[in-house]
Design a protein around this motif. Structure first.
Motif, PDB file in Angstrom:
ATOM      1  N   ALA A 116      -5.977   0.997 -11.972  1.00 33.28           N
ATOM      2  CA  ALA A 116      -5.638   2.213 -11.224  1.00 33.28           C
ATOM      3  C   ALA A 116      -4.427   1.880 -10.350  1.00 33.28           C
ATOM      4  N   GLU A 117      -3.273   2.445 -10.711  1.00 27.63           N
ATOM      5  CA  GLU A 117      -2.040   2.214  -9.964  1.00 27.63           C
ATOM      6  C   GLU A 117      -1.842   3.380  -8.990  1.00 27.63           C
ATOM      7  N   VAL A 118      -1.884   3.070  -7.694  1.00 28.77           N
ATOM      8  CA  VAL A 118      -1.821   4.090  -6.656  1.00 28.77           C
ATOM      9  C   VAL A 118      -0.476   3.992  -5.940  1.00 28.77           C
ATOM     10  N   ARG A 119       0.118   5.134  -5.679  1.00 27.38           N
ATOM     11  CA  ARG A 119       1.406   5.190  -4.987  1.00 27.38           C
ATOM     12  C   ARG A 119       1.285   6.161  -3.819  1.00 27.38           C
ATOM     13  N   ASN A 120       1.863   5.799  -2.676  1.00 26.83           N
ATOM     14  CA  ASN A 120       1.842   6.709  -1.537  1.00 26.83           C
ATOM     15  C   ASN A 120       3.233   7.285  -1.288  1.00 26.83           C
ATOM     16  N   THR A 121       3.328   8.177  -0.324  1.00 23.58           N
ATOM     17  CA  THR A 121       4.596   8.856  -0.057  1.00 23.58           C
ATOM     18  C   THR A 121       5.539   8.007   0.790  1.00 23.58           C
ATOM     19  N   TYR A 122       5.122   6.779   1.119  1.00 23.89           N
ATOM     20  CA  TYR A 122       5.967   5.885   1.913  1.00 23.89           C
ATOM     21  C   TYR A 122       6.698   4.860   1.041  1.00 23.89           C
ATOM     22  N   GLY A 123       6.632   5.039  -0.267  1.00 22.64           N
ATOM     23  CA  GLY A 123       7.314   4.128  -1.174  1.00 22.64           C
ATOM     24  C   GLY A 123       6.532   2.875  -1.493  1.00 22.64           C
ATOM     25  N   GLU A 124       5.239   2.852  -1.153  1.00 31.97           N
ATOM     26  CA  GLU A 124       4.409   1.673  -1.416  1.00 31.97           C
ATOM     27  C   GLU A 124       3.525   1.920  -2.638  1.00 31.97           C
ATOM     28  N   ARG A 125       3.095   0.811  -3.243  1.00 26.26           N
ATOM     29  CA  ARG A 125       2.318   0.888  -4.479  1.00 26.26           C
ATOM     30  C   ARG A 125       1.280  -0.226  -4.478  1.00 26.26           C
ATOM     31  N   ARG A 231      -0.334   3.314  10.261  1.00 27.00           N
ATOM     32  CA  ARG A 231      -0.096   2.712   8.941  1.00 27.00           C
ATOM     33  C   ARG A 231       0.172   1.224   9.090  1.00 27.00           C
ATOM     34  N   PRO A 232      -0.669   0.381   8.502  1.00 27.07           N
ATOM     35  CA  PRO A 232      -0.446  -1.064   8.579  1.00 27.07           C
ATOM     36  C   PRO A 232       0.617  -1.496   7.575  1.00 27.07           C
ATOM     37  N   ALA A 233       1.122  -2.694   7.768  1.00 27.17           N
ATOM     38  CA  ALA A 233       2.063  -3.258   6.787  1.00 27.17           C
ATOM     39  C   ALA A 233       1.324  -3.539   5.493  1.00 27.17           C
ATOM     40  N   HIS A 234       1.950  -3.200   4.385  1.00 22.71           N
ATOM     41  CA  HIS A 234       1.332  -3.458   3.078  1.00 22.71           C
ATOM     42  C   HIS A 234       2.081  -4.602   2.403  1.00 22.71           C
ATOM     43  N   HIS A 235       1.330  -5.626   2.029  1.00 22.10           N
ATOM     44  CA  HIS A 235       1.934  -6.780   1.374  1.00 22.10           C
ATOM     45  C   HIS A 235       1.991  -6.531  -0.127  1.00 22.10           C
ATOM     46  N   ARG A 236       3.178  -6.546  -0.665  1.00 23.57           N
ATOM     47  CA  ARG A 236       3.354  -6.230  -2.068  1.00 23.57           C
ATOM     48  C   ARG A 236       2.646  -7.225  -2.959  1.00 23.57           C
ATOM     49  N   GLN A 237       1.955  -6.707  -3.953  1.00 28.27           N
ATOM     50  CA  GLN A 237       1.251  -7.570  -4.898  1.00 28.27           C
ATOM     51  C   GLN A 237       2.228  -8.246  -5.851  1.00 28.27           C
ATOM     52  N   GLU A 238       1.836  -9.385  -6.326  1.00 31.65           N
ATOM     53  CA  GLU A 238       2.604 -10.040  -7.387  1.00 31.65           C
ATOM     54  C   GLU A 238       2.583  -9.163  -8.635  1.00 31.65           C
ATOM     55  N   ALA A 239       3.750  -8.987  -9.248  1.00 37.76           N
ATOM     56  CA  ALA A 239       3.918  -8.209 -10.477  1.00 37.76           C
ATOM     57  C   ALA A 239       3.762  -6.704 -10.256  1.00 37.76           C
ATOM     58  N   VAL A 240       3.708  -6.261  -8.995  1.00 34.87           N
ATOM     59  CA  VAL A 240       3.628  -4.832  -8.699  1.00 34.87           C
ATOM     60  C   VAL A 240       4.827  -4.386  -7.893  1.00 34.87           C
TER      61      VAL A 240
END
Length: 240
Positions: A116-125, A231-240
């Motif tokens: 399940a690939e989720v995307r928000n309106t802040y440009g995060e995934r 909104r907390p900082a989101h750490h980008r996943q590897e390969a995402v």
């Protein structure tokens, strides 16, 4: 080549606290095999394209390979497996998919995982890899800030059975301690020739309308004094 299949969809969101907000809207989505070419009929090309950059992974790579690479980071080998995605399309230069579902089958045609690939309106995934049971049910801890009115606590209960000839029936429920469930459902059926008027109304501006609806709904909840969560900082996943 397997041509993408268009579905007419109904999306429903149900919030019961701190205010009740229950709404449903019509849309469209596509069942797409990321491993194949997606050349559409000429009249659809301005409104329907599937870009690798609109999804997880390296925008210069193959979409299917990006899915395989992400699965590797989660300890799952999908090399040689079939993948089917339920997603929206880019239209008139704009793409926004709040949720893309990938069903992954092994070489024996057994479903081994759903992403399940989720995307928000802040440009995060963020992508959640789950292994559903025989009824298509699974769970995952929430990790991405999606709505400004929900924090990042809790877990998702997912019902993600594979598509059938009748269409798709997805249900995702957010459970948080001390809060009632927040429920989202995504149902769709294959478009038929007699659905041409609906398709012509929904298809050209589908991602634009989704983006607008999300923002207008947020304004409405804010006007109703629903508390906004930081909104907390989101750490980008590897390969995402």
């Amino acid at each position: 080549m397997v041509r993408p299949r268009l579905l007419l969809t109904q999306v429903r969101h149900t919030r019961t606290a701190p205010v009740r907000d229950d709404f449903t809207y019509a849309g469209c989505a596509w069942l797409v095999e990321p491993s194949t070419s997606h050349e559409m009929p000429w009249w659809q090309r301005p409104f329907v394209t599937f870009g690798v950059a609109d999804h997880l992974g390296d925008p210069r790579a193959c979409w299917h390979d990006n899915v395989v690479r992400f699965a590797e980071t989660q300890g799952l080998d999908l090399d040689g497996c079939r993948v089917l995605a339920l997603t929206g399309a880019r239209s008139l230069g704009h793409a926004f998919d709040p949720l893309t579902i990938y069903w992954c089958w092994d070489r024996d045609d057994a479903l081994v995982a759903v992403i399940a690939e989720v995307r928000n309106t802040y440009g995060e995934r963020h992508a959640y890899l789950v292994r559903p049971d025989s009824r298509g049910r699974a769970s995952a801890e929430k990790a991405l800030y999606v709505s400004p009115f929900n924090d990042v606590s809790g877990h998702y209960a997912m019902s993600v059975p594979p598509p059938t000839a009748a269409g798709v029936d997805i249900r995702i429920t957010l459970h948080r301690d001390g809060h009632p469930p927040f429920v989202t459902s995504w149902r769709g059926r294959p478009a038929r020739p007699r659905d041409a008027p609906r398709v012509l109304l929904r298809l050209p501006l589908a991602p634009h309308v989704v983006t607008l609806r999300i923002r207008l709904r947020g304004v409405r909840l804010w006007l109703r004094r629903v508390p906004v969560q930081p909104r907390p900082a989101h750490h980008r996943q590897e390969a995402v």
